[in-house]
Design a protein around this motif. Structure first.
Motif, PDB file in Angstrom:
ATOM      1  N   THR A  27      47.100  31.210  51.502  1.00 31.95           N
ATOM      2  CA  THR A  27      48.247  30.362  51.835  1.00 31.95           C
ATOM      3  C   THR A  27      49.323  31.158  52.557  1.00 31.95           C
ATOM      4  O   THR A  27      49.840  30.736  53.585  1.00 31.95           O
ATOM      5  N   HIS A  28      49.654  32.339  52.040  1.00 29.76           N
ATOM      6  CA  HIS A  28      50.672  33.167  52.671  1.00 29.76           C
ATOM      7  C   HIS A  28      50.181  33.731  54.000  1.00 29.76           C
ATOM      8  O   HIS A  28      50.939  33.837  54.950  1.00 29.76           O
ATOM      9  N   THR A  29      48.906  34.091  54.056  1.00 28.38           N
ATOM     10  CA  THR A  29      48.350  34.616  55.301  1.00 28.38           C
ATOM     11  C   THR A  29      48.433  33.561  56.395  1.00 28.38           C
ATOM     12  O   THR A  29      48.810  33.857  57.531  1.00 28.38           O
ATOM     13  N   ASP A  30      48.129  32.313  56.063  1.00 27.80           N
ATOM     14  CA  ASP A  30      48.227  31.228  57.044  1.00 27.80           C
ATOM     15  C   ASP A  30      49.675  31.002  57.459  1.00 27.80           C
ATOM     16  O   ASP A  30      49.961  30.726  58.618  1.00 27.80           O
ATOM     17  N   HIS A  31      50.606  31.119  56.515  1.00 22.63           N
ATOM     18  CA  HIS A  31      52.039  30.972  56.815  1.00 22.63           C
ATOM     19  C   HIS A  31      52.484  32.052  57.801  1.00 22.63           C
ATOM     20  O   HIS A  31      53.163  31.769  58.780  1.00 22.63           O
ATOM     21  N   PHE A  32      52.081  33.303  57.563  1.00 16.04           N
ATOM     22  CA  PHE A  32      52.433  34.406  58.457  1.00 16.04           C
ATOM     23  C   PHE A  32      51.859  34.184  59.850  1.00 16.04           C
ATOM     24  O   PHE A  32      52.486  34.494  60.853  1.00 16.04           O
ATOM     25  N   ARG A  33      50.646  33.661  59.910  1.00 17.05           N
ATOM     26  CA  ARG A  33      49.975  33.436  61.202  1.00 17.05           C
ATOM     27  C   ARG A  33      50.825  32.538  62.101  1.00 17.05           C
ATOM     28  O   ARG A  33      50.868  32.720  63.311  1.00 17.05           O
ATOM     29  N   GLY A  34      51.541  31.594  61.517  1.00 17.76           N
ATOM     30  CA  GLY A  34      52.404  30.699  62.280  1.00 17.76           C
ATOM     31  C   GLY A  34      53.537  31.435  62.987  1.00 17.76           C
ATOM     32  O   GLY A  34      54.113  30.928  63.945  1.00 17.76           O
ATOM     33  N   TYR A  35      53.849  32.644  62.535  1.00 19.41           N
ATOM     34  CA  TYR A  35      54.890  33.469  63.156  1.00 19.41           C
ATOM     35  C   TYR A  35      54.299  34.575  64.035  1.00 19.41           C
ATOM     36  O   TYR A  35      55.008  35.455  64.487  1.00 19.41           O
ATOM     37  N   GLY A  36      52.987  34.540  64.235  1.00 19.23           N
ATOM     38  CA  GLY A  36      52.342  35.573  65.055  1.00 19.23           C
ATOM     39  C   GLY A  36      51.999  36.821  64.273  1.00 19.23           C
ATOM     40  O   GLY A  36      51.675  37.851  64.852  1.00 19.23           O
ATOM     41  N   ILE A  37      52.067  36.736  62.953  1.00 20.45           N
ATOM     42  CA  ILE A  37      51.775  37.884  62.086  1.00 20.45           C
ATOM     43  C   ILE A  37      50.359  37.730  61.556  1.00 20.45           C
ATOM     44  O   ILE A  37      50.085  36.923  60.661  1.00 20.45           O
ATOM     45  N   PHE A  38      49.447  38.504  62.141  1.00 23.42           N
ATOM     46  CA  PHE A  38      48.046  38.494  61.734  1.00 23.42           C
ATOM     47  C   PHE A  38      47.423  39.814  62.159  1.00 23.42           C
ATOM     48  O   PHE A  38      47.963  40.516  63.023  1.00 23.42           O
ATOM     49  N   TYR A  57      62.412  41.896  62.513  1.00 25.40           N
ATOM     50  CA  TYR A  57      61.205  42.403  63.163  1.00 25.40           C
ATOM     51  C   TYR A  57      61.011  41.664  64.483  1.00 25.40           C
ATOM     52  O   TYR A  57      61.387  40.497  64.610  1.00 25.40           O
ATOM     53  N   GLU A  58      60.390  42.345  65.439  1.00 19.86           N
ATOM     54  CA  GLU A  58      60.004  41.707  66.689  1.00 19.86           C
ATOM     55  C   GLU A  58      58.501  41.490  66.663  1.00 19.86           C
ATOM     56  O   GLU A  58      57.734  42.437  66.455  1.00 19.86           O
ATOM     57  N   VAL A  59      58.097  40.241  66.874  1.00 17.69           N
ATOM     58  CA  VAL A  59      56.684  39.869  66.914  1.00 17.69           C
ATOM     59  C   VAL A  59      56.488  38.951  68.110  1.00 17.69           C
ATOM     60  O   VAL A  59      57.167  37.927  68.217  1.00 17.69           O
ATOM     61  N   MET A  60      55.617  39.322  69.005  1.00 21.97           N
ATOM     62  CA  MET A  60      55.298  38.502  70.175  1.00 21.97           C
ATOM     63  C   MET A  60      56.553  38.096  70.952  1.00 21.97           C
ATOM     64  O   MET A  60      56.706  36.957  71.382  1.00 21.97           O
ATOM     65  N   GLY A  61      57.497  39.032  71.077  1.00 22.06           N
ATOM     66  CA  GLY A  61      58.699  38.796  71.853  1.00 22.06           C
ATOM     67  C   GLY A  61      59.773  37.990  71.139  1.00 22.06           C
ATOM     68  O   GLY A  61      60.781  37.641  71.733  1.00 22.06           O
ATOM     69  N   THR A  62      59.569  37.693  69.867  1.00 18.22           N
ATOM     70  CA  THR A  62      60.516  36.906  69.088  1.00 18.22           C
ATOM     71  C   THR A  62      61.032  37.731  67.920  1.00 18.22           C
ATOM     72  O   THR A  62      60.274  38.461  67.292  1.00 18.22           O
ATOM     73  N   VAL A  63      62.316  37.607  67.625  1.00 14.43           N
ATOM     74  CA  VAL A  63      62.894  38.306  66.483  1.00 14.43           C
ATOM     75  C   VAL A  63      62.842  37.374  65.282  1.00 14.43           C
ATOM     76  O   VAL A  63      63.272  36.217  65.354  1.00 14.43           O
ATOM     77  N   ILE A  64      62.275  37.891  64.185  1.00 14.95           N
ATOM     78  CA  ILE A  64      62.198  37.117  62.948  1.00 14.95           C
ATOM     79  C   ILE A  64      62.744  37.952  61.799  1.00 14.95           C
ATOM     80  O   ILE A  64      62.798  39.179  61.881  1.00 14.95           O
ATOM     81  N   ALA A  65      63.163  37.292  60.751  1.00 15.38           N
ATOM     82  CA  ALA A  65      63.643  37.976  59.551  1.00 15.38           C
ATOM     83  C   ALA A  65      62.615  37.768  58.449  1.00 15.38           C
ATOM     84  O   ALA A  65      62.133  36.651  58.233  1.00 15.38           O
ATOM     85  N   LEU A  66      62.258  38.853  57.774  1.00 16.52           N
ATOM     86  CA  LEU A  66      61.327  38.776  56.656  1.00 16.52           C
ATOM     87  C   LEU A  66      61.956  39.394  55.420  1.00 16.52           C
ATOM     88  O   LEU A  66      62.585  40.445  55.499  1.00 16.52           O
TER      89      LEU A  66
END
Length: 91
Positions: A27-38, A57-66
């Motif tokens: 479930t969490h892995t699928d959630h992360f995938r939606g943000y380009g985290i895989f 963090y920067e992922v695929m040109g986007t800044v996200i907060a974790l």
């Protein structure tokens, strides 16, 4: 799994890493995938909050907060020098 993997919160700010695996349920892995985290994607710690929550963090040109409790399940290794930037091939 990579023997040189570290949890994402231990990453050096400004350095690019490759995600090796996510040690958490599907479930969490699928959630992360939606943000380009895989596994196989690149991620960079931009800055860490002194209280560890959240970090940017920067992922695929986007800044996200974790949050720390989420990012600690993501294992990364530094990118190799040839993986940084673009490669030009002369024909």
């Amino acid at each position: 799994m990579n023997d040189h993997s570290i949890p994402l919160p231990m990453a050096t700010p400004g350095k690019e890493y490759i995600i090796n695996y996510i040690h958490k349920g599907k479930t969490h892995t699928d959630h992360f995938r939606g943000y380009g985290i895989f596994p196989g994607s690149k991620i960079k710690l931009l800055f860490a909050n002194p209280a560890s929550n959240p970090s940017a963090y920067e992922v695929m040109g986007t800044v996200i907060a974790l949050r720390h409790e989420d990012s600690r399940h993501i294992y990364v290794s530094p990118t190799a020098p040839h993986q940084k930037g673009r490669t030009c091939v002369e024909l």
